[in-house]
Design a protein around this motif. Sequence first.
Motif, mmCIF file in Angstrom:
data_model
loop_
_atom_site.group_PDB
_atom_site.id
_atom_site.type_symbol
_atom_site.label_atom_id
_atom_site.label_comp_id
_atom_site.label_asym_id
_atom_site.label_seq_id
_atom_site.Cartn_x
_atom_site.Cartn_y
_atom_site.Cartn_z
ATOM 1 N N ALA A 1 -11.428 -6.475 -5.087
ATOM 2 C CA ALA A 1 -10.650 -5.589 -4.219
ATOM 3 C C ALA A 1 -10.904 -5.899 -2.754
ATOM 4 C CB ALA A 1 -10.985 -4.131 -4.517
ATOM 5 N N ASP A 2 -12.160 -6.224 -2.409
ATOM 6 C CA ASP A 2 -12.480 -6.569 -1.021
ATOM 7 C C ASP A 2 -11.735 -7.818 -0.572
ATOM 8 O OD1 ASP A 2 -14.201 -4.419 -0.838
ATOM 9 O OD2 ASP A 2 -15.988 -5.591 -1.321
ATOM 10 N N GLU B 1 -6.978 -2.892 -11.458
ATOM 11 C CA GLU B 1 -7.858 -1.917 -10.820
ATOM 12 C C GLU B 1 -8.154 -2.327 -9.377
ATOM 13 O OE1 GLU B 1 -11.146 -1.851 -13.493
ATOM 14 O OE2 GLU B 1 -10.095 -0.610 -14.992
ATOM 15 N N ALA B 2 -8.389 -3.621 -9.164
ATOM 16 C CA ALA B 2 -8.627 -4.102 -7.804
ATOM 17 C C ALA B 2 -7.369 -3.988 -6.957
ATOM 18 C CB ALA B 2 -9.107 -5.554 -7.846
ATOM 19 N N GLU C 1 -6.979 -0.431 -5.894
ATOM 20 C CA GLU C 1 -7.914 -0.117 -4.815
ATOM 21 C C GLU C 1 -7.414 -0.667 -3.487
ATOM 22 O OE1 GLU C 1 -12.670 -0.809 -3.824
ATOM 23 O OE2 GLU C 1 -11.940 -0.975 -5.897
ATOM 24 N N ALA C 2 -6.874 -1.886 -3.511
ATOM 25 C CA ALA C 2 -6.326 -2.490 -2.288
ATOM 26 C C ALA C 2 -5.112 -1.712 -1.803
ATOM 27 C CB ALA C 2 -5.972 -3.946 -2.538
ATOM 28 N N HIS D 1 -4.551 1.519 -2.226
ATOM 29 C CA HIS D 1 -5.006 2.777 -1.641
ATOM 30 C C HIS D 1 -5.639 2.558 -0.266
ATOM 31 C CE1 HIS D 1 -3.917 5.114 -5.084
ATOM 32 N NE2 HIS D 1 -4.746 4.485 -5.905
ATOM 33 N N ALA D 2 -6.211 1.378 -0.043
ATOM 34 C CA ALA D 2 -6.834 1.083 1.249
ATOM 35 C C ALA D 2 -5.827 0.670 2.311
ATOM 36 C CB ALA D 2 -7.881 -0.022 1.081
ATOM 37 N N LEU E 1 -4.501 4.913 -12.395
ATOM 38 C CA LEU E 1 -5.043 4.463 -11.117
ATOM 39 C C LEU E 1 -4.362 5.080 -9.896
ATOM 40 C CD1 LEU E 1 -5.474 0.702 -12.092
ATOM 41 C CD2 LEU E 1 -7.223 2.493 -12.075
#
Length: 302
Positions: free
Chosen positions: A109-110, A148-149, A152-153, A155-156, A182
């Motif tokens: 995700a980072d 999932e990653a 997360e990306a 949502h960021a 998710l």
Amino acid sequence: MSAIRTVLGDVLPGELGVCDAHDHLFFGSPRLPGQELRSVAAARAELTAFREQGGGTVVQWTPYGLGRRAADLPPLSRETGVHVVAATGLHQAVHYDDDTLAGLRGRLADVFVSELTKGIGVSGVRAGLVKVAGGFHALDAHARWTMEAAAEAHHATGAAIAVHLELGTGALDVLDLLCGELGVPPHRVVLGHLNRSPDLVVHRQAAESGCYLAFDGPSRANHATDWRMPDAVRALADAGFGDRLLLGADTTTAAARSVGGGPGMPYLLRRVRPRLVHAVGEDLVGRILTENPGRVFAVEWR
């Protein structure tokens, strides 16, 4: 203000023009040896041919590790006058070696967020969407990890998530995971390759979720043939989902490029567009090629 993140910077939705919402300028996978898209000259010629047919934007779905050549995208965009949107994300596991995947564990995700907000590698080119992939009628552990990653990306950053559906299957499972478990809003999800599985009931169920549906071809051997795609588009339009449809050419091999003797990007506008105009009318096709991609890929970047 919402904007589409192109390789030359953020632009407003109304600046896209006619959009090929799913394609590839560069792509290389060990699953397709000898068929890589690596030539800058060929990419330039293909973009020029697309522009000559009235094209204004190409969204490249090539994700991490598959030869995106991010540093080559800005000059190509400047030289041809075509907006280009790059992708972050990860394809199916079969497209990578074990060391590459192991190196992404715990930080996927980072990586996605960094490529969306800072840039791809040292190129400084920022991605404008996240591309992931499902399997044939199922989601394996790799697909769940990448999605999932991607969530997360999203949502960021707010970025849209584009999903390769293997032979057009698994759409509802993808939506259950991304949007159900998710928490990704359906209008930030694009399901690709629905033309390859012309199941009108599944198309309708997916559209009812609020996601975007991409019909990207032309068809290849053993896929649903092109003549069925206008019926699928018409069925969705008649049901009130015309504002959720996208079109792309999805050129993944050198032989498929128009400059290599194949249909390539220009085919989308030269042949697919008039065929769809016959099915659903010029006004709707125009909106599918311009307004719809402008909505789904536009982000209030965080």
